[in-house]
Design an enzyme around this catalytic site. Structure first.
Site, PDB file in Angstrom:
ATOM      1  CG  ASP A 134      -6.154  -4.454   1.346  1.00 43.20           C
ATOM      2  OD1 ASP A 134      -6.082  -4.410   2.898  1.00 43.20           O
ATOM      3  OD2 ASP A 134      -6.526  -3.947   1.073  1.00 43.20           O
ATOM      4  CG  ASP A 172      -1.543   1.401   1.658  1.00 44.02           C
ATOM      5  OD1 ASP A 172      -2.080   2.070   0.843  1.00 44.02           O
ATOM      6  OD2 ASP A 172      -2.470   0.718   1.890  1.00 44.02           O
ATOM      7  CB  SER A 173       0.573   4.578  -1.875  1.00 42.88           C
ATOM      8  OG  SER A 173      -0.246   4.704  -0.956  1.00 42.88           O
ATOM      9  N   GLY A 219     -10.836   4.344  -1.534  1.00 41.50           N
ATOM     10  CA  GLY A 219     -11.451   5.048  -1.160  1.00 41.50           C
ATOM     11  C   GLY A 219     -13.156   4.314  -0.122  1.00 41.50           C
ATOM     12  CG  PHE A 279      -6.311   4.368   4.948  1.00 45.10           C
ATOM     13  CD1 PHE A 279      -7.819   4.931   4.681  1.00 45.10           C
ATOM     14  CD2 PHE A 279      -5.598   4.352   6.193  1.00 45.10           C
ATOM     15  CE1 PHE A 279      -8.395   4.366   5.218  1.00 45.10           C
ATOM     16  CE2 PHE A 279      -6.873   3.876   6.900  1.00 45.10           C
ATOM     17  CZ  PHE A 279      -8.067   4.255   7.168  1.00 45.10           C
TER      18      PHE A 279
END
Length: 376
Positions: free
Chosen positions: A271, A92-93, A221, A96
């Site tokens: 996930d 994940d970047s 999102g 979030f």
């Protein structure tokens, strides 16, 4: 990365596939355990492979950047070498996590300035830096840096956020294309569809992402407070636009029921922290429904945890024993519950793949959802 569709369902958009990465093949639809800081909480690597039968796990750029840091990871030949996990990894970047800091971050066209939740130190994530960090981590699948729009955002904010996400995506792609894979294996970049709960923004974002012809695409999102039916509506809209010959990844979702409904809408990858987080709080997912192992009713129940279930826990431990461990806050209890839930998620999708291939997925799914929705 190669993706091939193996079977399709004639009453829904469900399909099975095989995604081949530098660290092996992944059968889809698939659930990815969340290993935020380079480990799935309370679960040993051997248990992930042998008991859970995990095919791919997720790491988080924000947390791994802060600890242990890219210097350590590079010396270890990436997260695979550092952790010993030799199957595929998706990162994940960190978007979030950065945007959830709220008061401790500042957003600009260039990126996001934030303060560490650990020591308050100041850091900056640009799309380019996030690509570099993920290259250093060595994940097989990298995620684009996006702004995670709040689920209750008004239309004006959601549109502005989406426009920024689009510009950041272009910068991510340029940086990704200008840099080389690390540690001797190929790496793929997935863009993320945003647009909050507004159909026209979701359509715009899906079309923008589809034009990039990436190895796969993600839907972000969602599951952030919107009604469940709205989430399904957005998934259906987006999957009607995203390329059918590329894997589709629904980020951060969700319950077993959510997974099955999303599979029927054409999602391939999932996930969520729910299996392990809920397990540590004493909640088990079973084929008979959700079980709260803290309840007094299990104190003298010596039957298997899930008599009609998927996991090794079913025969190894009784409900009474697990109730005792969890009430005493014994680490073993949290471990057993976490492994059970992860194994349940994986067996559920294994069975979904079997029924898609057999051509009776929709009937099986509807019956299973009725059972999974119960509280035992």
């Amino acid at each position: 990365m190669k993706f091939e569709i193996l079977h399709t369902d004639n009453r829904s958009q469900a399909r099975t596939g095989r995604m081949t990465t530098g660290h092996g093949a992944v059968e889809t639809p698939v659930f990815m355990p969340v290993g935020t800081q380079g480990t799935v909480k309370a679960v040993h690597r051997r248990e992930l492979t042998d008991d859970v039968r995990a095919q791919i796990i997720l790491g988080n750029t924000y947390h791994l950047y802060l600890r242990p840091g890219t210097d350590i990871l590079e010396k270890a030949n990436g997260l695979h070498g550092f952790s010993g996990w030799q199957r595929p990894i998706l990162t994940d970047s960190g978007g979030f996590q950065v945007f959830s800091l709220a008061e401790n971050r500042k957003l600009s066209e260039e990126g996001a300035e934030f303060r560490s939740h650990i020591d308050g130190s100041k850091h900056f994530f640009s799309p380019e830096k996030v690509m570099d960090i993920q290259r250093s981590i060595g994940a097989d699948i990298l995620m684009a840096f996006d702004e995670c729009c709040p689920g209750d955002a008004d239309y004006a904010y959601a549109k502005q956020s989406l426009q920024l996400t689009e510009r950041w995506l272009d910068r991510c792609i340029r940086r990704f294309d200008a840099t080389a894979p690390r540690y001797g294996h190929e790496q793929s970049l997935f863009p993320i569809v945003q647009g909050c709960v507004y159909p026209d923004l979701r359509i715009r974002s899906a079309e923008y992402v589809a034009e990039k012809e990436a190895d796969g695409n993600a839907i972000g999102g969602l599951a952030v407070g919107e009604p469940t039916e709205t989430m399904y509506e957005m998934i259906e809209i987006v999957n009607g636009i995203l390329p059918k010959d590329k894997p589709r990844y629904l980020m951060g979702v969700g319950t077993p029921v959510n997974l099955l409904e999303a599979v029927a809408l054409g999602v391939d990858m999932f996930d969520c922290i729910m299996p392990t987080r809920n397990g540590r709080n004493g909640q088990l997912f079973t084929r008979l429904g959700t079980v709260n192992m803290r309840n007094r009713q299990w104190a003298d129940d010596f039957s298997p945890v899930d008599p009609d279930g998927y996991s090794f826990v079913d025969t190894a431990y009784s409900r009474a024993y697990l109730h005792h461990l969890i009430r005493c806050n014994e680490i073993l209890g949290l471990q057993i519950a976490s492994i059970h839930n992860l194994a349940f998620y994986h067996r559920l999708l294994e069975e979904a793949r079997t029924h898609i291939a057999a051509g009776d997925f929709t009937g099986w799914k509807n019956g299973m959802i009725n059972r999974l929705s119960q509280r035992v």
